[in-house]
Design a protein around this motif. Structure first.
Motif, PDB file in Angstrom:
ATOM      1  N   THR A  98       0.814  -1.222   0.000  1.00 37.26           N
ATOM      2  CA  THR A  98       0.000   0.000   0.000  1.00 37.26           C
ATOM      3  C   THR A  98       0.848   1.273   0.000  1.00 37.26           C
ATOM      4  OG1 THR A  98      -0.149  -0.088   2.411  1.00 37.26           O
ATOM      5  CG2 THR A  98      -1.962  -1.091   1.163  1.00 37.26           C
ATOM      6  N   ARG A 100       3.935   1.487  -1.466  1.00 39.60           N
ATOM      7  CA  ARG A 100       4.903   1.501  -2.568  1.00 39.60           C
ATOM      8  C   ARG A 100       4.752   2.667  -3.537  1.00 39.60           C
ATOM      9  NH1 ARG A 100       5.860  -4.967  -3.507  1.00 39.60           N
ATOM     10  NH2 ARG A 100       6.819  -5.227  -1.467  1.00 39.60           N
ATOM     11  N   PRO A 101       3.533   3.031  -3.946  1.00 39.54           N
ATOM     12  CA  PRO A 101       3.440   4.167  -4.887  1.00 39.54           C
ATOM     13  C   PRO A 101       4.063   5.445  -4.331  1.00 39.54           C
ATOM     14  CG  PRO A 101       1.362   2.974  -4.831  1.00 39.54           C
ATOM     15  CD  PRO A 101       2.221   2.404  -3.733  1.00 39.54           C
ATOM     16  N   GLU A 102       3.853   5.702  -3.043  1.00 39.82           N
ATOM     17  CA  GLU A 102       4.414   6.890  -2.401  1.00 39.82           C
ATOM     18  C   GLU A 102       5.949   6.818  -2.386  1.00 39.82           C
ATOM     19  OE1 GLU A 102       4.047   8.795   2.014  1.00 39.82           O
ATOM     20  OE2 GLU A 102       2.264   7.800   1.218  1.00 39.82           O
ATOM     21  N   LEU A 104       7.845   4.966  -4.358  1.00 38.89           N
ATOM     22  CA  LEU A 104       8.332   4.997  -5.743  1.00 38.89           C
ATOM     23  C   LEU A 104       8.395   6.419  -6.286  1.00 38.89           C
ATOM     24  CD1 LEU A 104       6.620   1.802  -7.196  1.00 38.89           C
ATOM     25  CD2 LEU A 104       9.066   2.144  -6.738  1.00 38.89           C
ATOM     26  N   SER A 105       7.508   7.299  -5.839  1.00 39.03           N
ATOM     27  CA  SER A 105       7.572   8.690  -6.303  1.00 39.03           C
ATOM     28  C   SER A 105       8.815   9.387  -5.737  1.00 39.03           C
ATOM     29  CB  SER A 105       6.298   9.458  -5.959  1.00 39.03           C
ATOM     30  OG  SER A 105       6.213   9.702  -4.584  1.00 39.03           O
ATOM     31  N   GLU A 108      11.740   8.031  -7.818  1.00 36.29           N
ATOM     32  CA  GLU A 108      11.738   8.635  -9.159  1.00 36.29           C
ATOM     33  C   GLU A 108      12.279  10.061  -9.130  1.00 36.29           C
ATOM     34  OE1 GLU A 108       8.266  10.004 -12.152  1.00 36.29           O
ATOM     35  OE2 GLU A 108       8.142   7.897 -11.501  1.00 36.29           O
ATOM     36  N   TYR A 143       9.776   5.925   6.361  1.00 39.93           N
ATOM     37  CA  TYR A 143       9.181   4.641   5.954  1.00 39.93           C
ATOM     38  C   TYR A 143       9.831   3.469   6.689  1.00 39.93           C
ATOM     39  CZ  TYR A 143       7.338   7.551   2.251  1.00 39.93           C
ATOM     40  OH  TYR A 143       6.708   8.547   1.563  1.00 39.93           O
TER      41      TYR A 143
END
Length: 162
Positions: A98, A100-102, A104-105, A108, A143
């Motif tokens: 849940t 990971r998208p945060e 990954l940004s 990036e 995190y």
């Protein structure tokens, strides 16, 4: 004035050279912030890149002492010239699906990459100057960093002339 110095030392690739060079820094009361060693462009020679702090006078003394070591070929204070320096870090961070998208940004934004994905973690590879690595670590800390491994700085003088 005390400042950070990045020193390149060309040495014979022989057992014990790293110990003698690092021992010289210790005997002189200099802390080695980072040290990288690897083969150079010439067979039989290795290049050490050491980051330390001190004033110019103390650095000059260290340089003279290094030249007294039999396996030292050349000593260059890279930080007195325009240089390119890089460090690599691997960072294992908690990463439930849940979150990971945060995460990954963030990755990036730093032009870093994911080199391993586990059920509840990611291993991130980031390359850049030490300040970039520090900033990435700071942003990933909330995190939960499980493990961190940094290579230390490696550097070269810019341009084609040495």
């Amino acid at each position: 004035m005390i400042r950070r110095h990045t020193i390149s030392i060309l040495v014979n690739n022989q057992p014990g050279v790293l110990q003698r060079v690092s021992g010289l820094f210790g005997r002189r009361g200099f802390n080695i912030e980072s040290i990288t060693v690897g083969e150079s462009e010439e067979t039989g020679l290795s290049r050490m890149v050491i980051v330390t702090q001190g004033d110019d006078k103390n650095l000059e003394q260290i340089s003279k002492q290094l030249y007294k070591l039999i396996d030292v070929i050349k000593v260059v204070d890279l930080s007195s010239n325009p240089m390119v320096s890089r460090e690599l870090a691997l960072i294992k961070v908690n990463a439930e699906p849940t979150m990971r998208p945060e995460i990954l940004s963030v990755i990036e934004t730093f032009r870093a990459s994911v080199v391993d994905i586990g059920p509840a973690s990611l291993i991130v590879q980031v390359v850049g100057d030490p300040e970039k690595i520090d900033a990435m670590v700071e942003l990933l800390t909330p995190y939960g960093i499980r493990e961190l491994s940094r290579t230390g700085v490696t550097a070269m003088i810019r341009g084609s002339v040495r």
